[in-house]
Design an enzyme around this catalytic site. Structure first.
Site, PDB file in Angstrom:
ATOM      1  N   GLY A 348       0.901  -0.978   0.178  1.00  0.00           N
ATOM      2  CA  GLY A 348      -0.281   0.058   0.051  1.00  0.00           C
ATOM      3  C   GLY A 348       0.923   1.594   0.196  1.00  0.00           C
ATOM      4  N   GLU A 349       0.464   2.362   0.570  1.00  0.00           N
ATOM      5  CA  GLU A 349       0.894   3.556   0.793  1.00  0.00           C
ATOM      6  C   GLU A 349       0.960   4.285  -0.320  1.00  0.00           C
ATOM      7  OE1 GLU A 349       4.839   3.032   2.896  1.00  0.00           O
ATOM      8  OE2 GLU A 349       4.318   2.183   4.343  1.00  0.00           O
TER       9      GLU A 349
END
Length: 381
Positions: A348-349
């Protein structure tokens, strides 16, 4: 705001797409030799309504962060406090997304749209504008910084919290419709701010412990997939916890029976604040004919909501990578999008989107810089 944004979203420009295909046929390369890059550049020309389309630079990553009431059901081994702690890490430049963003020359904007615990905010200034739908008009703040600046060296924080985390959707709806709408509006506003500051492509990012559980619920709700096929192991859970997570998603869908033709209702019932804000970011970018490079399973679950609001918003979406989460493949298939890279990522991120960014840039740069057979004096077959 949502209604006017949706009204501004238009289908791809067929004339621009035809011009891009025709230009490809005259470039100094065998026809079709760049594979998926050629069709990507054609799609981006259709989005921009121009051939060649603008180069997708500078790039801006928007990381929306929120917490989840369903965390209380034991769907993640990580404590909820990690969400706020990771925001501190983003702002200090110490996360994987920061390393990849520096490599790509992309700015990073972190948006607290619903973190449960107080943020460990350091010297980075808050330049948020409270959403009148949530908090009412704010008095002018003389200490507020000026216009948004896309600085790859300085991550910035926007505090736009709708509430401190969602409710537990195994008990009640995660959000009210007004709360979900406020988060969508926040995403639209962030898209406008970043594009007004000069961004030519937006990249989705997310942070929220437990957020793959609502993502799975959203994917199942919008696609009709069985929760077993839409639910993955997130940050890493054992078999008993995974079976429990699937059961939690299934129970929530049974309790709320969300209607996929009512995207705001689906977001309110089983979504997260970061999911709703990401849907708004995608809609805002589509209305401005600016591409959005999608990251992983959280992004594509939000993209399903955006497509339910406005089917033509898919024209602005580029699938950066195929997340290891199985629900991501289900969602991408439903959207009709092929991912640019497949590295088994599940962080993610915005990390997968950042790794795919040079691919998008390269696809467009070909139309800008490669010579035609005539101009280069190269014989055609």
């Amino acid at each position: 705001m949502l209604e006017t944004t949706i009204a501004a979203i238009r289908p791809a420009d067929e004339a621009a797409m035809a011009a891009a295909r025709e230009l490809h046929s005259r470039l100094t390369k065998p026809a079709g030799s760049l594979g998926a890059l050629e069709e990507l550049s054609v799609r981006l020309a259709g989005l921009a309504g121009a051939c060649p389309p603008p180069l997708p630079e500078p790039a801006a990553v928007a990381i929306f962060a929120g917490d989840h009431g369903v965390h209380a059901q034991g769907v993640s081994p990580w404590p909820q406090e990690v969400t706020g702690q990771m925001i501190g890490n983003f702002l200090a430049g110490g996360a994987v997304v920061n390393a990849f963003a520096r490599q790509a020359g992309a700015s990073v904007t972190v948006v607290d749209v619903g973190v449960a615990n107080p943020l460990p905010v350091g010297p980075v200034a808050d330049d948020s504008v409270p959403d009148p739908a949530v908090s009412g008009p704010a008095a002018p703040d003389p200490t507020r910084p000026g216009p948004t600046v896309l600085d790859p060296a300085l991550p910035r924080l926007v505090v736009a919290s709708v509430r401190r985390g969602t409710r537990d959707f195994t008990v009640t709806a995660a959000l009210t419709r007004d709360e979900a709408l406020a988060a969508v509006r926040t995403g639209i506003r962030i898209a406008d701010e970043l594009i007004d500051a000069g961004a030519r492509i937006l990249l989705t990012g997310d942070m929220g412990i437990g957020n793959t559980t609502p993502a799975a619920a959203l994917i199942a709700a919008f696609t009709g997939a069985d929760p077993l096929d839409a639910t993955g192991r997130g940050t890493g859970i054992d078999d008993p916890t995974y079976a429990h997570k699937v059961a939690v998603v299934r129970a929530a869908l049974t309790r709320h029976a969300p209607d996929p033709t009512d995207p705001l209702g689906v977001l309110a019932a089983v979504g997260g604040l970061e999911h709703a804000a990401l849907a708004g970011l995608i809609l805002g970018a589509a209305a401005r004919r600016t591409p959005v490079l999608l990251d992983g399973v959280i992004a594509v679950s939000a993209a399903l909501a955006a497509a339910a609001f406005a089917p033509d918003a898919v024209c602005a979406m580029v699938a950066g990578h195929r997340s290891a989460e199985p629900g991501a493949t289900v969602a991408l298939r439903h959207l009709g999008l092929d991912p640019l890279i497949d590295l088994g990522l599940r962080l993610g991120e915005g990390t997968g989107a950042l790794l795919a960014l040079p691919v998008v840039t390269g696809a467009v740069r070909v139309l800008h810089e490669v010579a035609t057979f005539d101009s280069a004096g190269v014989a055609e077959k």
